[in-house]
Design a protein around this motif. Structure first.
Motif, mmCIF file in Angstrom:
data_model
loop_
_atom_site.group_PDB
_atom_site.id
_atom_site.type_symbol
_atom_site.label_atom_id
_atom_site.label_comp_id
_atom_site.label_asym_id
_atom_site.label_seq_id
_atom_site.Cartn_x
_atom_site.Cartn_y
_atom_site.Cartn_z
ATOM 1 N N HIS A 1 -1.607 5.124 1.694
ATOM 2 C CA HIS A 1 -1.722 6.560 2.414
ATOM 3 C C HIS A 1 -1.332 6.195 3.951
ATOM 4 C CE1 HIS A 1 -4.547 10.116 3.640
ATOM 5 N NE2 HIS A 1 -3.158 10.257 3.628
ATOM 6 N N HIS A 2 -1.563 5.163 4.485
ATOM 7 C CA HIS A 2 -1.224 4.781 6.059
ATOM 8 C C HIS A 2 0.112 4.681 5.873
ATOM 9 C CE1 HIS A 2 -2.010 3.076 9.912
ATOM 10 N NE2 HIS A 2 -0.922 2.106 9.572
ATOM 11 N N TYR A 3 1.025 3.967 5.171
ATOM 12 C CA TYR A 3 2.477 3.904 5.220
ATOM 13 C C TYR A 3 2.855 5.289 5.235
ATOM 14 C CZ TYR A 3 6.872 2.438 3.801
ATOM 15 O OH TYR A 3 8.384 2.397 3.770
ATOM 16 N N LEU A 4 2.695 6.041 4.325
ATOM 17 C CA LEU A 4 3.197 7.389 4.196
ATOM 18 C C LEU A 4 2.913 8.315 5.395
ATOM 19 C CD1 LEU A 4 2.447 8.246 0.422
ATOM 20 C CD2 LEU A 4 4.623 7.611 1.344
ATOM 21 N N GLN A 5 1.680 8.203 6.136
ATOM 22 C CA GLN A 5 1.398 8.964 7.115
ATOM 23 C C GLN A 5 2.445 8.442 8.463
ATOM 24 O OE1 GLN A 5 -2.774 8.069 7.392
ATOM 25 N NE2 GLN A 5 -3.393 10.380 6.888
ATOM 26 N N THR A 6 2.464 7.166 8.497
ATOM 27 C CA THR A 6 3.182 6.372 9.637
ATOM 28 C C THR A 6 4.686 6.898 9.573
ATOM 29 O OG1 THR A 6 3.043 4.475 8.623
ATOM 30 C CG2 THR A 6 1.367 5.024 10.173
ATOM 31 N N ASN A 7 5.320 7.146 8.344
ATOM 32 C CA ASN A 7 6.398 7.326 8.197
ATOM 33 C C ASN A 7 6.721 8.699 7.801
ATOM 34 O OD1 ASN A 7 7.698 4.677 8.805
ATOM 35 N ND2 ASN A 7 6.418 3.904 7.042
ATOM 36 N N CYS A 8 7.367 9.775 8.727
ATOM 37 C CA CYS A 8 7.402 10.752 8.370
ATOM 38 C C CYS A 8 8.864 11.252 7.407
ATOM 39 C CB CYS A 8 7.406 11.853 9.517
ATOM 40 S SG CYS A 8 7.390 13.592 9.130
ATOM 41 N N ARG A 9 8.782 10.812 6.209
ATOM 42 C CA ARG A 9 9.851 11.154 5.276
ATOM 43 C C ARG A 9 9.442 10.558 3.868
ATOM 44 N NH1 ARG A 9 13.148 7.345 3.535
ATOM 45 N NH2 ARG A 9 13.124 5.186 4.120
ATOM 46 N N PRO A 10 10.154 11.048 2.929
ATOM 47 C CA PRO A 10 9.734 10.748 1.400
ATOM 48 C C PRO A 10 10.265 9.244 1.152
ATOM 49 C CG PRO A 10 11.822 12.368 1.473
ATOM 50 C CD PRO A 10 11.206 12.364 2.981
ATOM 51 N N PHE A 11 9.478 8.891 0.273
ATOM 52 C CA PHE A 11 9.815 7.353 -0.244
ATOM 53 C C PHE A 11 9.676 7.248 -1.769
ATOM 54 C CE2 PHE A 11 8.359 6.832 4.061
ATOM 55 C CZ PHE A 11 9.358 5.783 4.545
ATOM 56 N N GLY A 12 10.611 6.531 -2.277
ATOM 57 C CA GLY A 12 10.532 6.232 -3.796
ATOM 58 C C GLY A 12 9.222 4.961 -4.023
ATOM 59 N N LEU A 13 9.042 5.061 -5.263
ATOM 60 C CA LEU A 13 7.984 3.991 -5.620
ATOM 61 C C LEU A 13 8.524 2.435 -5.277
ATOM 62 C CD1 LEU A 13 5.386 3.748 -7.108
ATOM 63 C CD2 LEU A 13 6.462 3.617 -9.413
ATOM 64 N N CYS A 14 9.414 2.194 -5.398
ATOM 65 C CA CYS A 14 10.133 0.969 -5.228
ATOM 66 C C CYS A 14 9.988 0.605 -3.744
ATOM 67 C CB CYS A 14 11.363 0.768 -5.766
ATOM 68 S SG CYS A 14 11.768 0.833 -7.516
ATOM 69 N N GLN A 15 10.284 1.429 -2.868
ATOM 70 C CA GLN A 15 9.982 1.399 -1.291
ATOM 71 C C GLN A 15 8.812 1.306 -1.106
ATOM 72 O OE1 GLN A 15 11.941 4.859 0.113
ATOM 73 N NE2 GLN A 15 13.898 3.834 0.080
ATOM 74 N N VAL A 16 7.586 2.045 -1.609
ATOM 75 C CA VAL A 16 6.103 1.912 -1.375
ATOM 76 C C VAL A 16 5.900 0.391 -1.907
ATOM 77 C CG1 VAL A 16 4.077 2.597 -2.021
ATOM 78 C CG2 VAL A 16 5.885 4.391 -1.614
ATOM 79 N N LEU A 17 6.269 0.062 -3.014
ATOM 80 C CA LEU A 17 5.795 -1.095 -3.495
ATOM 81 C C LEU A 17 6.286 -2.429 -2.609
ATOM 82 C CD1 LEU A 17 6.535 -0.723 -7.171
ATOM 83 C CD2 LEU A 17 4.238 -0.840 -6.202
ATOM 84 N N ALA A 18 7.567 -2.145 -2.052
ATOM 85 C CA ALA A 18 8.037 -3.482 -1.249
ATOM 86 C C ALA A 18 7.404 -3.491 0.240
ATOM 87 C CB ALA A 18 9.491 -3.085 -1.256
ATOM 88 N N LYS A 19 6.976 -2.342 0.656
ATOM 89 C CA LYS A 19 6.215 -2.252 1.929
ATOM 90 C C LYS A 19 5.030 -2.522 2.116
ATOM 91 C CE LYS A 19 9.935 -1.162 4.515
ATOM 92 N NZ LYS A 19 10.457 -2.322 5.489
ATOM 93 N N THR A 20 4.160 -2.115 1.027
ATOM 94 C CA THR A 20 2.693 -2.246 0.921
ATOM 95 C C THR A 20 2.251 -3.616 -0.017
ATOM 96 O OG1 THR A 20 2.755 -0.871 -1.304
ATOM 97 C CG2 THR A 20 2.210 0.295 1.199
ATOM 98 N N GLN A 21 3.097 -4.057 -0.791
ATOM 99 C CA GLN A 21 3.000 -5.117 -1.731
ATOM 100 C C GLN A 21 1.704 -4.853 -2.504
ATOM 101 O OE1 GLN A 21 2.857 -8.594 0.717
ATOM 102 N NE2 GLN A 21 4.751 -8.410 1.635
ATOM 103 N N VAL A 22 1.598 -3.874 -3.105
ATOM 104 C CA VAL A 22 0.809 -3.383 -4.224
ATOM 105 C C VAL A 22 1.322 -3.685 -5.305
ATOM 106 C CG1 VAL A 22 -0.847 -1.661 -4.953
ATOM 107 C CG2 VAL A 22 -0.225 -2.055 -2.551
ATOM 108 N N GLU A 23 0.541 -3.814 -6.681
ATOM 109 C CA GLU A 23 1.157 -3.969 -7.865
ATOM 110 C C GLU A 23 1.443 -2.362 -8.194
ATOM 111 O OE1 GLU A 23 -1.826 -5.588 -10.410
ATOM 112 O OE2 GLU A 23 -1.794 -7.584 -9.570
#
Length: 293
Positions: free
Chosen positions: A74-96
């Motif tokens: 949620h913090h990553y999506l809030q701080t970046n005002c643009r859409p992201f794919g699932l792979c980008q979210v996984l790479a930045k947040t390091q979540v399974e």
């Protein structure tokens, strides 16, 4: 009797007319009341909508704390005002992957994150970001233009100040000026002493100058002849030993002292051409400058 009956009918008709008029007035008043109530309801509904809009505008986005998996996403999506794919979210947040998908579905259900499928991919973005209006964008553009003009003025001022500082730094300090004054005074004293000694000897006559020039030219010719002979000897020896002139001289200097006229930079070399004799009637002695190679 007939007249009485006629009067009674008139009275009844007049009563019926009054009753119908009263009923018409009551209908009109009721319609007016209904219209007023509708207007009040519209005003109240519009005021409620405006209040809701104001409340929505007043609400500020509260950043989520990245303590757990949901907070990180949620913090990553809030701080970046643009859409992201699932792979980008996984790479930045390091979540399974499975945990991230579950957390994103939970955020979508809570209406904090929105999603959209494009082909086989799915993108996610934060709903809390609100787009600016056209007036706000124009205001920001005007502010940016004002800031640009201010920055250009500041840059011009900085360049002028930098030039002034360079000019000031290039100038000598007070201590350096004092040292330069002392050196100039010492040089001036030397020159004045030399001038005094030269004037104390008296004036040079024409025959004295001619004799001095003859002696100078004779010595110069002998010096040139000897120098040429020395150069020829060194050239012959360097050729016999298959060396250059510089290497041959350096080889000789290792075993014996080999001195050249150029090594003594303190002693000025004579001019290569002889001094002409003074033959004019009005002779004025002019000191020649020292010879420089």
């Amino acid at each position: 009797e007939e007249e009485e009956e006629f009067e009674e009918q008139d009275c009844e008709e007049s009563k019926d007319g009054d009753m119908s008029y009263d009923e018409d007035e009551k209908g009109v008043s009721e319609k007016k009341k209904k219209k007023k109530e509708k207007k009040k309801k519209k005003k109240s509904s519009s005021s409620d909508e405006e209040g809701k809009k104001k409340k929505k505008k007043k609400k500020k986005m509260v950043l989520a704390e990245p303590t757990d998996a949901r907070g990180k996403i949620h913090h990553y999506l809030q701080t970046n005002c643009r859409p992201f794919g699932l792979c980008q979210v996984l790479a930045k947040t390091q979540v399974e992957r499975g945990v991230a998908e579950a957390m994103l579905d939970q955020l979508i259900r809570n209406e904090l994150v929105a999603s959209k499928t494009i082909g086989n991919n799915k993108i996610y973005w934060s709903v809390e970001h609100q787009a600016c209006s056209i007036d706000e964008i124009e205001g920001y553009q005007k502010k940016a233009a004002d800031y640009k003009t201010q920055m250009s003025q500041i840059e011009k001022e900085i360049t002028t100040i930098a030039k002034k500082t360079k000019a000031l730094l290039a100038q000598p300090t007070n201590v350096e000026l004092d040292e330069n004054l002392i050196q100039a005074e010492s040089i001036l004293n030397e020159i004045t002493s030399k001038v005094e000694t030269a004037t104390s000897r008296g004036t040079i006559t024409k025959p004295q100058m001619q004799q001095a020039t003859k002696e100078h030219n004779n010595l110069l010719s002998t010096w040139i002849q000897r120098k040429r002979a020395c150069h020829e000897i060194i050239d012959d020896l360097s050729e016999n030993f298959d060396m250059t002139k510089k290497t041959f001289i350096a080889h000789i200097e290792e075993f014996s002292t080999f001195e050249t006229d150029e090594d003594f930079s303190k002693i000025p070399l004579p001019p290569p051409k002889p001094i002409p004799l003074a033959t004019s009637k009005k002779f004025n002695y002019v000191r020649r400058p020292a010879y420089r190679k």
